[in-house]
Design a protein around this motif. Structure first.
Motif, PDB file in Angstrom:
ATOM      1  N   MET A 136       8.659  -1.223   0.188  1.00 24.71           N
ATOM      2  CA  MET A 136       8.442   0.096   0.784  1.00 24.71           C
ATOM      3  C   MET A 136       9.802   0.772   0.874  1.00 24.71           C
ATOM      4  O   MET A 136      10.694   0.289   1.557  1.00 24.71           O
ATOM      5  CB  MET A 136       7.852  -0.036   2.184  1.00 24.71           C
ATOM      6  CG  MET A 136       6.524  -0.771   2.208  1.00 24.71           C
ATOM      7  SD  MET A 136       5.904  -0.995   3.900  1.00 24.71           S
ATOM      8  CE  MET A 136       5.090   0.580   4.177  1.00 24.71           C
ATOM      9  N   LYS A 137       9.953   1.878   0.142  1.00 23.13           N
ATOM     10  CA  LYS A 137      11.231   2.596   0.187  1.00 23.13           C
ATOM     11  C   LYS A 137      11.043   3.891   0.973  1.00 23.13           C
ATOM     12  O   LYS A 137      10.089   4.633   0.726  1.00 23.13           O
ATOM     13  CB  LYS A 137      11.703   2.880  -1.236  1.00 23.13           C
ATOM     14  CG  LYS A 137      13.021   3.627  -1.303  1.00 23.13           C
ATOM     15  CD  LYS A 137      12.841   5.108  -1.493  1.00 23.13           C
ATOM     16  CE  LYS A 137      14.121   5.893  -1.267  1.00 23.13           C
ATOM     17  NZ  LYS A 137      13.946   7.336  -1.543  1.00 23.13           N
ATOM     18  N   PHE A 138      11.930   4.125   1.924  1.00 22.86           N
ATOM     19  CA  PHE A 138      11.842   5.338   2.731  1.00 22.86           C
ATOM     20  C   PHE A 138      13.031   6.241   2.465  1.00 22.86           C
ATOM     21  O   PHE A 138      14.181   5.819   2.585  1.00 22.86           O
ATOM     22  CB  PHE A 138      11.755   4.974   4.220  1.00 22.86           C
ATOM     23  CG  PHE A 138      10.490   4.237   4.544  1.00 22.86           C
ATOM     24  CD1 PHE A 138       9.310   4.934   4.761  1.00 22.86           C
ATOM     25  CD2 PHE A 138      10.460   2.848   4.585  1.00 22.86           C
ATOM     26  CE1 PHE A 138       8.121   4.264   5.013  1.00 22.86           C
ATOM     27  CE2 PHE A 138       9.284   2.160   4.839  1.00 22.86           C
ATOM     28  CZ  PHE A 138       8.111   2.869   5.059  1.00 22.86           C
ATOM     29  N   VAL A 194      15.891   1.452   2.526  1.00 22.78           N
ATOM     30  CA  VAL A 194      16.012   2.784   3.131  1.00 22.78           C
ATOM     31  C   VAL A 194      17.185   3.584   2.577  1.00 22.78           C
ATOM     32  O   VAL A 194      18.212   3.053   2.180  1.00 22.78           O
ATOM     33  CB  VAL A 194      16.153   2.749   4.676  1.00 22.78           C
ATOM     34  CG1 VAL A 194      14.860   2.351   5.332  1.00 22.78           C
ATOM     35  CG2 VAL A 194      17.286   1.860   5.120  1.00 22.78           C
ATOM     36  N   SER A 195      16.989   4.904   2.619  1.00 25.81           N
ATOM     37  CA  SER A 195      18.055   5.865   2.321  1.00 25.81           C
ATOM     38  C   SER A 195      18.809   6.142   3.612  1.00 25.81           C
ATOM     39  O   SER A 195      18.376   5.752   4.693  1.00 25.81           O
ATOM     40  CB  SER A 195      17.466   7.201   1.863  1.00 25.81           C
ATOM     41  OG  SER A 195      16.915   7.115   0.603  1.00 25.81           O
ATOM     42  N   ALA A 196      19.887   6.913   3.481  1.00 23.52           N
ATOM     43  CA  ALA A 196      20.605   7.405   4.657  1.00 23.52           C
ATOM     44  C   ALA A 196      19.748   8.459   5.355  1.00 23.52           C
ATOM     45  O   ALA A 196      18.900   9.081   4.717  1.00 23.52           O
ATOM     46  CB  ALA A 196      21.906   8.025   4.210  1.00 23.52           C
ATOM     47  N   ARG A 243      23.551   9.925  -6.916  1.00 22.15           N
ATOM     48  CA  ARG A 243      22.757  10.621  -5.905  1.00 22.15           C
ATOM     49  C   ARG A 243      21.261  10.412  -6.120  1.00 22.15           C
ATOM     50  O   ARG A 243      20.788  10.402  -7.245  1.00 22.15           O
ATOM     51  CB  ARG A 243      23.079  12.124  -5.897  1.00 22.15           C
ATOM     52  CG  ARG A 243      24.495  12.465  -5.484  1.00 22.15           C
ATOM     53  CD  ARG A 243      24.878  11.881  -4.129  1.00 22.15           C
ATOM     54  NE  ARG A 243      23.994  12.175  -3.029  1.00 22.15           N
ATOM     55  CZ  ARG A 243      24.076  13.236  -2.238  1.00 22.15           C
ATOM     56  NH1 ARG A 243      25.006  14.130  -2.444  1.00 22.15           N
ATOM     57  NH2 ARG A 243      23.233  13.407  -1.242  1.00 22.15           N
ATOM     58  N   GLY A 244      20.570  10.213  -5.020  1.00 17.12           N
ATOM     59  CA  GLY A 244      19.133   9.992  -5.104  1.00 17.12           C
ATOM     60  C   GLY A 244      18.780   8.606  -5.614  1.00 17.12           C
ATOM     61  O   GLY A 244      17.627   8.317  -5.931  1.00 17.12           O
ATOM     62  N   GLY A 245      19.771   7.718  -5.687  1.00 15.55           N
ATOM     63  CA  GLY A 245      19.572   6.414  -6.327  1.00 15.55           C
ATOM     64  C   GLY A 245      18.761   5.390  -5.543  1.00 15.55           C
ATOM     65  O   GLY A 245      18.469   4.306  -6.059  1.00 15.55           O
TER      66      GLY A 245
HETATM   67 MG    MG Z   1      16.664  10.903  -1.567  1.00  8.97          MG
END
Ligand code: MG
Ligand code: ASP
Length: 468
Positions: A4-6, A38-40, A207-209
């Motif tokens: 699950m990626k947020f 998770v992302s920042a 970015r967006g990785g």
């Molecule tokens: Mg993003």
């Protein structure tokens, strides 16, 4: 096990952390502990890059103010989530990470030098902070959690700012730790976007990785599905900023999704699909704010599903071929290069020579059309255009048009169905088309227009196929 990626907005505030936790614990009850990436928090990576930029421009106060803003953002989220005591312990931990970055920024400021390597060291902080908050919160709610530093798994080369993952090494490491943790009942929480070289120097995937991280880690750890939780419902029939009536697409093939991701459908990092296709692992796009909206399933399309209409709600008067159209996408600010040469007439090896020039200058070609004595092709990256033109001019006349846009119609079985090109171009009666490229794959038909015409072309095509 599922991944699950947020994304950034999914962990953008106290309330969002609560929502994310609810989603994780739901998934855990149904399918066992997930691997969470998770992302920042939203805005944090931008602020970190801005801080590095200010520091090198000798504006240390400005740089440190960015870090202070990030600190406040996390304090605000954390204070709402925990008892005072627990919040204080966590904040002390986060402060440790923040003051390390303070020192890095002071160094950048002192030296007046900012390498890509230092930018990666600074911008990796956002994910480290957000993942700590989530892990701590989940544990505080009684979940068995293991926080992993992604840099121990996500091994990359040293192309800082856009590092290339070493999949073999990632697999080896992920397989060694993740399945056992999950088996022991731990929800594993780690960071997207960041990695490290074999020598332990921090890198980022660009970015967006984070989406790409999620699919790499998922495939490496043997996940059964990769869920990308974001702030939109899924892939759409067109960019809703251009076509407000765009509809969600409930399922697409891996190939269609790759085309759409390249064409700036900002929902997914373009490389996300790549590892998943190889192991045939489905990817789902879901909305954290509206988890019941269904989302888009990206999977390998079987002969049975290929016959289905992608759009159950097509209007009755839609053209018959609309059933095989998935979406209309566009990408602006493309440069078109025209090469015209009588030397091409009946010659062989000409294209090979032309492509070699682009290869030498590390410039990738996207759309291409040729005739007996001319070639039109488009490029995205014009860093080496002058050198390329100089080399090409040896063989013929070279001209370029800047500020053009690729418009692409993505769908299925284009080769077998008649009437698609006819429908597409008759819908565009007053748009000047510069180059057409079709048949390269049976899932897209692309053409080039000037930037100013791109939105109108997308709208007209969307109205034609999916109703105004
Ligand atoms: Mg993003
Ligand atoms: N935080 C990183 C960025 O903003 C990575 C990501 O969100 O995917 O680019």
């Amino acid at each position: 096990m599922i991944v699950m990626k947020f994304g950034g907005t999914s962990v953008g505030s106290k309330v969002r952390f609560e929502q994310v936790y609810a989603l994780i614990s739901n998934a855990k009850a149904k399918e066992g502990p997930p691997l969470v990436v998770v992302s920042a928090m939203s805005g944090v990576t931008n602020a970190l890059i801005e801080a590095a930029d200010l520091a090198v421009k000798r504006n240390l106060d400005g740089a440190l103010a960015q870090i202070d803003m990030i600190r406040k953002k996390h304090i605000e989220a954390v204070q709402g989530l925990f008892s005072k005591e627990r919040a204080d312990t966590l904040l002390a931990d986060l402060n440790g990470l923040l003051s390390e970055i303070d020192s890095v920024l002071r160094g950048i400021n002192y030296l007046g030098e900012l390498s890509k390597r230092s930018i990666d060291a600074v911008s990796a902080l956002g994910e480290l902070l957000s993942s700590r908050v989530l892990a701590e919160y989940a544990e505080n709610q009684g979940m068995k959690v293991k926080w992993l530093d992604a840099r121990e798994l996500m091994i990359t080369d040293d192309n800082f700012g856009r590092a290339t993952p070493n999949f073999e090494e990632i697999s080896k490491r992920a397989m060694k730790v993740v399945p056992q943790l999950v088996k022991d009942g731990f929800t594993v929480i780690t960071q997207g976007f960041i990695g490290s070289t074999m020598d332990g120097v921090t890198t980022t995937l660009g970015r967006g990785g984070s989406d790409y991280s999620a699919s790499l880690l998922g495939v490496a750890a043997g996940a059964s599905c990769i869920e990308i939780w974001t702030d939109v419902d899924g892939m759409m029939t067109a960019d809703p900023r251009i076509v407000p009536k765009a509809q969600m697409v409930s399922h697409v093939s891996f190939q269609e999704a790759s085309e759409l991701a390249y064409f700036g459908a900002k929902v997914l990092h373009p490389l996300t699909i790549k590892p998943a296709v190889e192991k045939n692992i489905p990817v789902k796009i879901l909305n954290t704010m509206r988890p019941d909206s269904g989302g888009t399933l990206i999977h390998s399309v079987t002969p049975e599903t290929v016959k289905d209409s992608v759009h159950p709600n097509l209007p009755a008067d839609a053209p018959a071929v609309a059933k095989s159209i998935c979406a209309i996408a566009s990408k602006k600010n493309i440069t078109c290069v025209f090469i015209q040469s009588p030397k091409m007439l009946m010659a062989h090896g000409f294209l090979a020579k032309v492509f070699a020039v682009f290869d030498r200058h590390q410039t990738s070609i996207d759309l291409i059309a040729t005739s007996e004595v001319s070639i039109s092709l488009t490029i995205d990256n014009t860093d080496h255009l002058e050198d390329i033109k100089a080399e090409l001019s040896e063989w013929g006349d070279i001209s370029t048009i800047e500020n053009t846009a690729i418009v692409t119609v993505v769908g299925r079985q284009f080769r077998e169905r008649s009437g698609i090109a006819g429908e597409v171009f008759s819908a565009l009666k007053d748009v000047n088309i510069l180059v057409i490229s079709g048949g390269a794959s049976e899932i897209n038909l692309s053409f080039l227009v000037v930037n100013e015409d791109a939105d109108r072309a997308v709208k007209q095509l969307h109205d034609h196929f999916f109703g105004a």
